[in-house]
Design a protein around this motif. Structure first.
Motif, PDB file in Angstrom:
ATOM      1  N   ASN A 114      45.031 -30.135 -35.397  1.00  0.00           N
ATOM      2  CA  ASN A 114      45.694 -30.234 -36.624  1.00  0.00           C
ATOM      3  C   ASN A 114      46.842 -29.392 -36.564  1.00  0.00           C
ATOM      4  O   ASN A 114      47.815 -29.703 -37.372  1.00  0.00           O
ATOM      5  N   THR A 115      47.020 -28.517 -35.699  1.00  0.00           N
ATOM      6  CA  THR A 115      48.107 -27.660 -35.557  1.00  0.00           C
ATOM      7  C   THR A 115      48.611 -27.745 -34.204  1.00  0.00           C
ATOM      8  O   THR A 115      47.810 -27.599 -33.143  1.00  0.00           O
ATOM      9  N   THR A 116      49.734 -28.157 -34.075  1.00  0.00           N
ATOM     10  CA  THR A 116      50.444 -28.141 -32.486  1.00  0.00           C
ATOM     11  C   THR A 116      51.319 -27.066 -32.393  1.00  0.00           C
ATOM     12  O   THR A 116      52.019 -26.501 -33.361  1.00  0.00           O
ATOM     13  N   VAL A 117      51.452 -26.399 -31.380  1.00  0.00           N
ATOM     14  CA  VAL A 117      52.703 -25.542 -30.804  1.00  0.00           C
ATOM     15  C   VAL A 117      53.385 -26.026 -29.813  1.00  0.00           C
ATOM     16  O   VAL A 117      52.802 -26.526 -28.772  1.00  0.00           O
ATOM     17  N   ASN A 118      54.597 -25.979 -29.981  1.00  0.00           N
ATOM     18  CA  ASN A 118      55.622 -26.160 -28.992  1.00  0.00           C
ATOM     19  C   ASN A 118      55.622 -25.027 -27.954  1.00  0.00           C
ATOM     20  O   ASN A 118      56.609 -24.131 -28.033  1.00  0.00           O
ATOM     21  N   ILE A 119      54.767 -24.990 -26.865  1.00  0.00           N
ATOM     22  CA  ILE A 119      54.936 -23.811 -26.059  1.00  0.00           C
ATOM     23  C   ILE A 119      56.185 -23.923 -25.294  1.00  0.00           C
ATOM     24  O   ILE A 119      56.969 -22.659 -24.910  1.00  0.00           O
ATOM     25  N   ILE A 120      57.001 -24.882 -25.034  1.00  0.00           N
ATOM     26  CA  ILE A 120      58.306 -24.703 -24.335  1.00  0.00           C
ATOM     27  C   ILE A 120      59.091 -23.787 -25.522  1.00  0.00           C
ATOM     28  O   ILE A 120      59.747 -22.996 -24.705  1.00  0.00           O
TER      29      ILE A 120
END
Length: 197
Positions: free
Chosen positions: A20-26
């Motif tokens: 549902n939620t994504t995080v751009n770790i880059i």
């Protein structure tokens, strides 16, 4: 550690499909690197007017350098392979701002640290950090075309930092000449004669 196989697992660092939620770790890693760079720059400004960096300062600076090294090495892992999606994500982040800041610190701290033998270990650590940053920058170019976006952004960043890059190169040139001088036959003969006196 991120695997070297393909880009599948590495792409997950940008987008976690199905969540549902994504995080751009880059981007999050670059944001953290920028905070570390700003802290190191603050440290530089605090000590820039002082003769030497005191023992506590050297310990704190060493810790900050080690954190920055770890972040650069992590970014390198994210993009090697190459993983072009992660390279593009990095290229459109604030990575270039962080690199510009680090180039300023390298240019000014190298000379300061080389002036006092009690700071040579810290100088070595700083130069090791510089090496890790360069490896990450070279990894950004891996698999890219000569006139590609990333290459152009890197050139723009280097042009923006040209004064600092020039200071860094002069520093290396000075030490390369010193190495040549100390390994010359005339220096060895003079040193040997002083040892016999």
């Amino acid at each position: 550690m991120v695997t070297e196989e393909g880009s599948g697992e590495k792409n997950y660092l940008r987008t976690q499909t199905g969540n549902n939620t994504t995080v751009n770790i880059i981007i999050s890693t670059v944001d953290y690197l920028l905070r570390v760079q700003e802290s190191i720059s603050d440290f530089y400004w605090y000590y820039s007017g002082k003769e030497v960096i005191d023992e506590q300062g050297q310990r704190n600076f060493s810790k900050a350098i080690n954190v920055a090294k770890q972040v650069f090495n992590t970014l390198t892992e994210y993009i090697q392979g190459p993983c072009t999606g992660n390279q593009q994500s990095l290229a459109h982040s604030r990575l270039w701002d962080a690199v510009v800041g680090f180039l300023h610190v390298f240019a000014h701290m190298q000379m300061k640290l080389s002036q006092d033998s009690s700071q040579i270990e810290l100088l070595k650590e700083l130069m090791d950090l510089q090496k890790d940053m360069v490896v990450m920058l070279l990894s950004m170019l891996e698999g890219n075309v000569v006139n590609g976006t990333i290459g152009k952004q890197m050139v723009d960043m280097l042009v923006e930092s040209s004064n600092n890059v020039e200071m860094i190169l002069k520093f290396f040139d000075m030490f390369l000449k010193l190495k040549d001088l100390t390994s010359s036959d005339a220096f060895k003969e003079c040193h040997l004669q002083e040892g016999l006196s």
